[in-house]
Design a protein around this motif. Sequence first.
Motif, PDB file in Angstrom:
ATOM      1  N   PRO A  96      68.098  43.614  11.125  1.00  0.00           N
ATOM      2  CA  PRO A  96      68.650  44.971  10.998  1.00  0.00           C
ATOM      3  C   PRO A  96      68.300  45.584   9.642  1.00  0.00           C
ATOM      4  N   ASP A  97      68.194  46.910   9.597  1.00  0.00           N
ATOM      5  CA  ASP A  97      67.888  47.700   8.403  1.00  0.00           C
ATOM      6  C   ASP A  97      66.417  47.652   8.009  1.00  0.00           C
ATOM      7  N   LEU A  98      65.611  46.845   8.716  1.00  0.00           N
ATOM      8  CA  LEU A  98      64.167  46.920   8.537  1.00  0.00           C
ATOM      9  C   LEU A  98      63.588  47.703   9.712  1.00  0.00           C
ATOM     10  N   LYS A  99      62.548  48.474   9.442  1.00  0.00           N
ATOM     11  CA  LYS A  99      61.984  49.299  10.518  1.00  0.00           C
ATOM     12  C   LYS A  99      60.460  49.317  10.422  1.00  0.00           C
ATOM     13  N   LEU A 100      59.861  49.619  11.565  1.00  0.00           N
ATOM     14  CA  LEU A 100      58.412  49.718  11.633  1.00  0.00           C
ATOM     15  C   LEU A 100      57.940  50.970  10.902  1.00  0.00           C
ATOM     16  N   GLN A 101      57.002  50.780   9.983  1.00  0.00           N
ATOM     17  CA  GLN A 101      56.410  51.918   9.286  1.00  0.00           C
ATOM     18  C   GLN A 101      55.155  52.386  10.024  1.00  0.00           C
ATOM     19  N   SER A 102      54.271  51.443  10.365  1.00  0.00           N
ATOM     20  CA  SER A 102      53.074  51.784  11.135  1.00  0.00           C
ATOM     21  C   SER A 102      52.453  50.503  11.688  1.00  0.00           C
ATOM     22  N   ILE A 103      51.520  50.691  12.631  1.00  0.00           N
ATOM     23  CA  ILE A 103      50.802  49.572  13.226  1.00  0.00           C
ATOM     24  C   ILE A 103      49.316  49.930  13.250  1.00  0.00           C
ATOM     25  N   ILE A 104      48.483  48.968  12.882  1.00  0.00           N
ATOM     26  CA  ILE A 104      47.043  49.226  12.776  1.00  0.00           C
ATOM     27  C   ILE A 104      46.291  48.195  13.624  1.00  0.00           C
ATOM     28  N   PRO A 105      45.486  48.642  14.620  1.00  0.00           N
ATOM     29  CA  PRO A 105      45.312  50.028  15.067  1.00  0.00           C
ATOM     30  C   PRO A 105      46.515  50.517  15.856  1.00  0.00           C
ATOM     31  N   GLY A 106      46.610  51.836  16.042  1.00  0.00           N
ATOM     32  CA  GLY A 106      47.762  52.412  16.718  1.00  0.00           C
ATOM     33  C   GLY A 106      47.776  52.148  18.204  1.00  0.00           C
ATOM     34  N   SER A 107      46.617  51.865  18.811  1.00  0.00           N
ATOM     35  CA  SER A 107      46.568  51.534  20.237  1.00  0.00           C
ATOM     36  C   SER A 107      45.463  50.500  20.458  1.00  0.00           C
ATOM     37  N   ILE A 108      45.596  49.757  21.548  1.00  0.00           N
ATOM     38  CA  ILE A 108      44.592  48.745  21.875  1.00  0.00           C
ATOM     39  C   ILE A 108      44.173  48.917  23.332  1.00  0.00           C
ATOM     40  N   GLN A 109      43.024  48.331  23.661  1.00  0.00           N
ATOM     41  CA  GLN A 109      42.525  48.379  25.036  1.00  0.00           C
ATOM     42  C   GLN A 109      42.950  47.104  25.747  1.00  0.00           C
ATOM     43  N   ILE A 110      43.470  47.269  26.955  1.00  0.00           N
ATOM     44  CA  ILE A 110      43.895  46.118  27.753  1.00  0.00           C
ATOM     45  C   ILE A 110      43.213  46.196  29.115  1.00  0.00           C
ATOM     46  N   THR A 111      42.539  45.108  29.465  1.00  0.00           N
ATOM     47  CA  THR A 111      41.862  45.024  30.764  1.00  0.00           C
ATOM     48  C   THR A 111      42.612  44.048  31.643  1.00  0.00           C
ATOM     49  N   LEU A 112      43.029  44.524  32.802  1.00  0.00           N
ATOM     50  CA  LEU A 112      43.668  43.668  33.794  1.00  0.00           C
ATOM     51  C   LEU A 112      42.641  43.378  34.882  1.00  0.00           C
ATOM     52  N   GLU A 113      42.446  42.081  35.149  1.00  0.00           N
ATOM     53  CA  GLU A 113      41.461  41.696  36.162  1.00  0.00           C
ATOM     54  C   GLU A 113      41.968  40.496  36.937  1.00  0.00           C
ATOM     55  N   SER A 114      41.356  40.275  38.069  1.00  0.00           N
ATOM     56  CA  SER A 114      41.767  39.145  38.908  1.00  0.00           C
ATOM     57  C   SER A 114      41.423  37.830  38.232  1.00  0.00           C
ATOM     58  N   LYS A 115      42.285  36.852  38.433  1.00  0.00           N
ATOM     59  CA  LYS A 115      42.003  35.522  37.889  1.00  0.00           C
ATOM     60  C   LYS A 115      40.856  34.885  38.661  1.00  0.00           C
ATOM     61  N   ILE A 116      39.914  34.185  37.977  1.00  0.00           N
ATOM     62  CA  ILE A 116      38.770  33.523  38.605  1.00  0.00           C
ATOM     63  C   ILE A 116      39.133  32.060  38.844  1.00  0.00           C
ATOM     64  N   THR A 117      39.077  31.673  40.122  1.00  0.00           N
ATOM     65  CA  THR A 117      39.405  30.276  40.478  1.00  0.00           C
ATOM     66  C   THR A 117      38.117  29.463  40.551  1.00  0.00           C
ATOM     67  N   THR A 118      37.995  28.383  39.807  1.00  0.00           N
ATOM     68  CA  THR A 118      36.802  27.512  39.808  1.00  0.00           C
ATOM     69  C   THR A 118      36.946  26.457  40.902  1.00  0.00           C
ATOM     70  N   LEU A 119      35.982  26.415  41.878  1.00  0.00           N
ATOM     71  CA  LEU A 119      36.039  25.465  42.996  1.00  0.00           C
ATOM     72  C   LEU A 119      35.236  24.199  42.670  1.00  0.00           C
ATOM     73  N   THR A 120      35.762  23.005  43.002  1.00  0.00           N
ATOM     74  CA  THR A 120      35.057  21.727  42.798  1.00  0.00           C
ATOM     75  C   THR A 120      34.255  21.396  44.053  1.00  0.00           C
ATOM     76  N   PRO A 121      32.915  21.151  43.950  1.00  0.00           N
ATOM     77  CA  PRO A 121      32.084  20.892  45.151  1.00  0.00           C
ATOM     78  C   PRO A 121      32.571  19.649  45.899  1.00  0.00           C
ATOM     79  N   THR A 122      32.503  19.719  47.228  1.00  0.00           N
ATOM     80  CA  THR A 122      32.901  18.575  48.076  1.00  0.00           C
ATOM     81  C   THR A 122      31.666  17.724  48.380  1.00  0.00           C
ATOM     82  N   ILE A 123      31.736  16.417  48.148  1.00  0.00           N
ATOM     83  CA  ILE A 123      30.596  15.495  48.347  1.00  0.00           C
ATOM     84  C   ILE A 123      30.775  14.730  49.658  1.00  0.00           C
ATOM     85  N   PRO A 124      29.826  14.890  50.625  1.00  0.00           N
ATOM     86  CA  PRO A 124      29.998  14.180  51.922  1.00  0.00           C
ATOM     87  C   PRO A 124      30.058  12.676  51.733  1.00  0.00           C
ATOM     88  N   ASN A 125      30.877  12.017  52.571  1.00  0.00           N
ATOM     89  CA  ASN A 125      31.000  10.550  52.617  1.00  0.00           C
ATOM     90  C   ASN A 125      31.422   9.959  51.293  1.00  0.00           C
TER      91      ASN A 125
END
Length: 420
Positions: free
Chosen positions: A386-415
């Motif tokens: 309490p009694d402390l406050k934000l003066q500024s933030i640098i940078p004032g805004s940021i870029q955020i990318t939302l994307e689908s999660k990539i699932t890595t598949l393990t190859p299946t070996i016959p026999n």
Amino acid sequence: MQKITRYIPTFLLALALSVAVWILAITAEDPAEVRAYPYPVSIEIIGQDPSFLLTNEPAKTLTINLRAPRSIWTNLLTDKSSVRAVVDLSGMSAGPHTVPVQIQIAQRPVEIVSYSPSNVDVKLEPLSNRSLPITLVVRGDPAVGFRADTPEMNKTSTIVSGPESTVKRVQVVRAVLDQSQAHEDIEQTVTLQALDNNDLPVSGVTLNPDRVQITEKIIQRGGYRNVVVKVETTGILANGYRLTNISAYPPSVTVFSTDPKIVDSLPGYVETIPINLAGLKEDKDMRISLNLPPGVSIVGDQTVNVQVGVSTIDSSVTLNGMRVEIIGVGQGLQAKPSPEFVDVIISGPIPLLDNLLASDVHVYVDMTDDLAGTYQRKPQVEVRIPDLKLQSIIPGSIQITLESKITTLTPTIPNGKGPE
């Protein structure tokens, strides 16, 4: 000639019938209506002799009922000045009178059906003027150690004007000067009072002048002197705090000595006993004695009230490389902020800033309900101290990318055999 004379009655009858038919036709198209005039009509007083005064309160408005064609009613309602009520006082002498109200209507044709009141009662009284001296009444006493010289007024008499009987009731015109606790010369503008034999105010009269300028010298007695209070301090405030105010009440006091030379030799102020400010972190209110030379005393209260105002010294600190937390990311999505770290500047009292840790500050962006895509967002900062406050933030805004999660598949070996 006799033949022509014989037809005159027939001609007159035909003329009368034609006029009647015309009137009936006009009436049918624009019928007469009896109504109450919807606006109050002010009663005007005219013809009053300027040497007489109206000493009662006659009726100010009246109501009226009129008969008029519908088209005339339209004009009456549009032009409010077309209906007047007049009371003529021309030639009337002193005394009570009952005067008829005269109605004047600019529109035609209009018939006055009724109105109320039809008469008004007035009372006329001769205008009187009378010169009376101004009596000065002085109340209260100057402050201790002071005396008042003889007060002076810029006027010594006034003219009392009004109805003769009311002017006769005025027995004294008074000016009141209040010199209570005065310690410097007085210069006041005082309103005059017209009073009767019982010392009660008399209304209904005018005074010319109705106020006077009063001057009075206030002189300090020998051995007395007004001096300023100077607050003395020792020590220093706690680290990170500053002095915002230090004042004494009363700001000046009257001192006395049986030896006027001692009082006259004072430098114009007296000091308080030193107040210790060491380690002080908050406002303080205290009664303090004065440090007086030998042979000198204070007139009245022997202490003064001292108020000390203290506040923190504000500064700022920069927290570099604060990680931005992305919250509220939808299921199946992942967030990539750019940049991942920001600099945060926090301001507030120095003692609190000295104890500030990076864990006391939370930087985040809430992406709740946002779908896959690229966004520009301003990070939110939560400061947990309490009694402390934000003066500024640098940078004032940021870029955020939302994307689908990539699932890595393990190859299946016959026999169950691996590649050869």
